[in-house]
Write an enzyme that holds these catalytic residues in place. Sequence first.
Site, PDB file in Angstrom:
ATOM      1  N   HIS A 104       0.805  -1.224   0.000  1.00 54.51           N
ATOM      2  CA  HIS A 104       0.000   0.000   0.000  1.00 54.51           C
ATOM      3  C   HIS A 104       0.835   1.270   0.000  1.00 54.51           C
ATOM      4  O   HIS A 104       0.420   2.287   0.548  1.00 54.51           O
ATOM      5  CB  HIS A 104      -0.917   0.000   1.235  1.00 54.51           C
ATOM      6  CG  HIS A 104      -2.122  -0.885   1.128  1.00 54.51           C
ATOM      7  ND1 HIS A 104      -2.043  -2.236   0.952  1.00 54.51           N
ATOM      8  CD2 HIS A 104      -3.456  -0.600   1.167  1.00 54.51           C
ATOM      9  CE1 HIS A 104      -3.259  -2.756   0.903  1.00 54.51           C
ATOM     10  NE2 HIS A 104      -4.134  -1.780   1.022  1.00 54.51           N
ATOM     11  N   GLU A 145     -14.711  -7.385   0.186  1.00 57.36           N
ATOM     12  CA  GLU A 145     -15.409  -6.114   0.495  1.00 57.36           C
ATOM     13  C   GLU A 145     -15.854  -5.481  -0.821  1.00 57.36           C
ATOM     14  O   GLU A 145     -15.589  -4.306  -1.083  1.00 57.36           O
ATOM     15  CB  GLU A 145     -14.459  -5.175   1.247  1.00 57.36           C
ATOM     16  CG  GLU A 145     -13.822  -5.834   2.474  1.00 57.36           C
ATOM     17  CD  GLU A 145     -12.807  -4.945   3.182  1.00 57.36           C
ATOM     18  OE1 GLU A 145     -12.069  -4.218   2.489  1.00 57.36           O
ATOM     19  OE2 GLU A 145     -12.760  -4.969   4.413  1.00 57.36           O
ATOM     20  N   GLU A 156     -19.622  -1.177   3.375  1.00 56.26           N
ATOM     21  CA  GLU A 156     -18.641  -0.599   4.291  1.00 56.26           C
ATOM     22  C   GLU A 156     -18.842   0.912   4.427  1.00 56.26           C
ATOM     23  O   GLU A 156     -19.099   1.607   3.433  1.00 56.26           O
ATOM     24  CB  GLU A 156     -17.231  -0.907   3.749  1.00 56.26           C
ATOM     25  CG  GLU A 156     -16.129  -0.459   4.678  1.00 56.26           C
ATOM     26  CD  GLU A 156     -14.737  -0.783   4.124  1.00 56.26           C
ATOM     27  OE1 GLU A 156     -14.613  -1.702   3.290  1.00 56.26           O
ATOM     28  OE2 GLU A 156     -13.780  -0.095   4.538  1.00 56.26           O
ATOM     29  N   CYS A 213      -9.857   1.879   9.376  1.00 56.00           N
ATOM     30  CA  CYS A 213     -10.113   2.768   8.240  1.00 56.00           C
ATOM     31  C   CYS A 213     -11.411   3.543   8.407  1.00 56.00           C
ATOM     32  O   CYS A 213     -11.470   4.732   8.135  1.00 56.00           O
ATOM     33  CB  CYS A 213     -10.067   2.012   6.908  1.00 56.00           C
ATOM     34  SG  CYS A 213     -11.400   0.870   6.642  1.00 56.00           S
ATOM     35  N   CYS A 214     -12.472   2.884   8.884  1.00 51.72           N
ATOM     36  CA  CYS A 214     -13.760   3.579   8.893  1.00 51.72           C
ATOM     37  C   CYS A 214     -13.849   4.713   9.916  1.00 51.72           C
ATOM     38  O   CYS A 214     -14.280   5.815   9.560  1.00 51.72           O
ATOM     39  CB  CYS A 214     -14.896   2.583   9.081  1.00 51.72           C
ATOM     40  SG  CYS A 214     -15.012   1.417   7.709  1.00 51.72           S
TER      41      CYS A 214
END
Lengths: 712, 712
Positions: free
Chosen positions: A167, A345, A361, A441-442
């Site tokens: 990433h 996802e 998500e 992340c959320c």
Amino acid sequence: MDAKKFSDPLSLRDIKVTDNFWKNEMELVRTKVIPYQWDALNDNVPGAAPSFCMKNYKLAADLNARKRANPSYEQPVWTTSNFNLVPEDINNREERFYGFLFQDTDFTKWVEAVAYSLTQHPDAALEQLADDAIDVVCAAQLDNGYLDTFYIINDQKKIFSNLRDNHELYCFGHLTEGAVAYYEATGKDKLLKTACRFADYIDSHFGPEEGKCKGYPGHEIAEMALVRLYHATGEERYLNLSRFFIDGRGRQPYYFDSEVDHKFTPKPGDAPLRHFYHQAHLPVREQTEAVGHAVRAVYLYSGMADIARLTGDESLLAACETLWDNIVNKKMYITGGIGSTNHGEAFTYAYDLPNDMAYAETCASIGMVFFARRMLQIKPDARYANVMERELFNGVLSGMALDGKSFFYVNPLEVLPEACHKDERKFHVKPVRQKWFGCACCPPNIARLVSSIASYACTEREDTLFVHLYMGCELKKKVGEKEVSIRIVSGFPYDGKVTVAVNTDTPVGMTLALRLPDWATECTINGVTTTKVALCDGTGDTLEGFGNKANISAPDAILTKIAETTGASFASVSDGYLYLTGTWSGNTDINLDFPMTIRIIAANPSVREDIGKVAVTYGPMVYCLEEADNKNNLHLLRLDCAHPDFKIMPDGILGAPSITANGYREEKAEEGAKLYHVYQPVKLTKCQLTFLPYYMWNNRGEGEMTVWVRSM
Amino acid sequence: MDAKKFSDPLSLRDIKVTDNFWKNEMELVRTKVIPYQWDALNDNVPGAAPSFCMKNYKLAADLNARKRANPSYEQPVWTTSNFNLVPEDINNREERFYGFLFQDTDFTKWVEAVAYSLTQHPDAALEQLADDAIDVVCAAQLDNGYLDTFYIINDQKKIFSNLRDNHELYCFGHLTEGAVAYYEATGKDKLLKTACRFADYIDSHFGPEEGKCKGYPGHEIAEMALVRLYHATGEERYLNLSRFFIDGRGRQPYYFDSEVDHKFTPKPGDAPLRHFYHQAHLPVREQTEAVGHAVRAVYLYSGMADIARLTGDESLLAACETLWDNIVNKKMYITGGIGSTNHGEAFTYAYDLPNDMAYAETCASIGMVFFARRMLQIKPDARYANVMERELFNGVLSGMALDGKSFFYVNPLEVLPEACHKDERKFHVKPVRQKWFGCACCPPNIARLVSSIASYACTEREDTLFVHLYMGCELKKKVGEKEVSIRIVSGFPYDGKVTVAVNTDTPVGMTLALRLPDWATECTINGVTTTKVALCDGTGDTLEGFGNKANISAPDAILTKIAETTGASFASVSDGYLYLTGTWSGNTDINLDFPMTIRIIAANPSVREDIGKVAVTYGPMVYCLEEADNKNNLHLLRLDCAHPDFKIMPDGILGAPSITANGYREEKAEEGAKLYHVYQPVKLTKCQLTFLPYYMWNNRGEGEMTVWVRSM
């Protein structure tokens, strides 16, 4: 593409949110989420898995210092590609990288939220905290500009060797978003310069020139981040690099196939699907269906929209429009949730929208907000704003508890807690919000979106202010050398009354473009009521507004009256916006009223999971049934669609208006009944159904919930 | 427990199947499956993954020979625990074990099917083939009796070190089942002796005595296999060993936790569930809910029933009854399918029976047949036979194509092919039968069940013959020194007319116990028609018969007439069986007629997936809708339950009677319609629905299928 229609968000320094609803959300983020997040990334949350984020930056900075002090220092090389054990003692461990390989973004998302928050609520202590952290982060940067502690610590020879799975460019993207936000909020450019140096390093490595790498991000975000960097710095190289990433994506031979350092090598049978997950199966302009990891997808599409706008690329815009339509018309839950499977996802096929196994998500809904605003910047068409609003009030906010202390990653539309506990197929669906996530992340994504919500409410061009979301706020609009003050007071999301107050010392020629929401069937403007047809799709008033155009002009007579009463010289309706053009002076109040009604919504019959079922909406809000109000076995309930007798109960549940309706309950079988019996018409008992806003579900303990209820 | 009620299956040498329906299935197995399977286990199927099964046996035999010839021969040790690569050239590879670690059972299942087949259709060439293969297999046995080529070839020091994950005792169980079957069919005992030597070795290793291992099988089957070995040999040690495995299971501290060689070590959070999969979470007598891997579960319960019967263990029988009821009343599809999740091929929680994601493995339905017959042996209660029949005609036979050439492992009740192709959650659901499986359990299991089907049709005790399944057959029943010939002619499964013809030269006192099927609402016996109440549950005639007792006696007057007309001295009805007791002489024909009716069945409203839906059955057959007859989008169809106007079309589809009914089709949305719209009552168009037997689905190419259709 009509560049005259393009608009940009206002600087957050020029718009202050005063809205009751959103101010409350922003305060939750400021007082709960941001401090919690800071503790998390410094491993100071008791009982939570440590993030190691700041530790990784410090170790990278240390290694840099050692090498500068002693050029022959030999840094150890770690072959573990990802090391995420939860340690017994985090302070007494081997010197190495810990956490997810994108752990750096725990900080960069935090600093972005901090930046936005500072624009709305200055806080010297918080700013100092951020400044000090930025010093640590910047010290981690290699002399050549590279900055991803995973590779800096583990093995610098492996930099950019596995773009598909790792990433680095995602970390770069978040660093850049954070750096630009912090610069724009505070004027401080230390982190911005660091981001630029990293961008320059990437630019030196990737590009169309011979000898340069032809890769592109495995997890998109750099595309839109580079555009922000271009905006902040004026450096066209960054724009070009973004376009390079977008243009190269999905071309054959597949770049990702040339990488050898993949952890998972697809089996031969996987071939046809193997680049779907990354939206790298086709050149982006040939992509017509939203596929793969939903967050990646909408981040990519957002970047594509940016590049389409900035380069006037019609083919790219056409791809964005096609992909938008595909999502909104084939693959989106009524709550705005996207990505219907936990496997990857990801998006699945058209009309596959299972309620109880949804992934939906929170971050994907946030990504749709990004995508929507970028499409709006190109084309002020209310169908984008309508979806954006639906996302915000439903699929996004459901991700955070009303106290700001717990979060949903997954936002199902139907929950049976027993299934979540016992059925592995539904283990991804949590029946209660979680405190924090190892892969965080959320929550930070909610934090940065909510803190910057004002940049979604309005956009502007030279002489026009677009009001996309009716949100209480105060803003300054510059028109040439002049400045207009505009104050918006709004009852949204539960009351459709809005006042847009324009104030200017000297007369200013300006257009106000006010969205006519898809869910409203009429609108009263300073006492003048439009006809219904003015506000909805050409097919009449029976269509729910998901992505529907509101492109019918109001009759001229009404428009003339509206112009008169608002003091505008000209009023028109186009693509779901009411345009009021005129020369404004002194104080002008424009009072809008979009009566909110309760509507029963059905899904396209191709959605198998919703067949025979309906949902209830009120204004922009999707409502749901919870066990707390309706007992368990929600699947036995039916809404009397012919005679619902809806009643709104102001402050009904948790401070929000709840809705009651006539319903029926199917009888349960007697205890010990067999599994199967000869059919007899079912026995129904009248009962009252109680609905509450979907985003508020699960704030009263664990229980069943459903958005879709059987109709009769 | 009433030992006087116990019964045993007839020897397959004493019963010949002549039934049209079953003879056809047996011929498919004999002419298609068995030869294909032989090719498969010898790696002679072009294009298929090689089994390596016989190669492994040969290599093990070679290694044994080398060591005998040269006691200092050092066999290489392989640390790979499972090696299943598909080779380019299978004949030119390293000398080592290949395939699944239970690959030996490819042979042992085959030889079992061969054995049964030889009883029904003698075939000297096939028998010779089996004899030769048995020589190879027996040569692979170690001198100490151990016989599992995985460990013999890989590392003999690891024998019995990982009972939980590896399958030595499972391999032993199948070896034993095959060996007993072959001995009973042919009288040849070479393989039986090999099985005994392996059993003796296991008996020397496991047991209650100090110093012996306290483990038990990770995949059950040895329990029931040892009982068969006890029956065949009279050796009580084998019975005791089976009981030891059953009694030790699930006691704390958990034996499996003491093993260190597990491939997957559960994480701490998995603890509460970690032994569910193997039914080793509780001592078996304390187990009240069917959990974990469904095939393992029902194989265990079958062994428990065997031991309960042979040892008179009431507590074990009580556990069997509780587990049976739990499955039948909470966890079984209408087709008899069990195991509703692909995660672990396992049971989930009560009433969780998703149709489109079902696992419902063919082998699990076969295991239920094993379990049912063993319960019947203890208690001749028709609720066991009713389920057994339902399994056979639906959940079992759906596993094999009508041409015997392709197979389902998974038996869904609803299929949308697009979902199977595109949605990873449903990748386990195949929209068309597969040629063979790398993990070849279901096809050989069908082969051995179908070939031995006669041993499920009837059981006997000294003076009673129980007819559980009405299947055309000829059998000899010994009563003391006398022999009675009985011939059954049956129209099942599509015609309920049956003749049981008794023939004896000398008068014989004997009872015939004839099942009264749960789906029949009346019965005519030699012209005497029972009242409805005689044949169904005490709650009346509206209950479908899944596991329902049929325990109401017919009125005495009718029973007296039945006795008169059949020549019996006494007739009674008990637990769903009609008992005819008398002294039989000469020829007596008992003509039974169970009128088959079409019934609309609903599920318990707690089954969320079936709410608002119904299924159609005819006699023992569950019917379904296929796209081939009803177009696609089966979810848009509804059955007019008030006025179905059912019609049976003899030889309607693929030679079986199909059923037509009145239905409605909900209108599809227009092309390009939005995902959501304001609710309006749906538009329905009358149409005809066409149903075919579930087990015959997917014999006409890929298409949608559903068992449950919406009702109206």
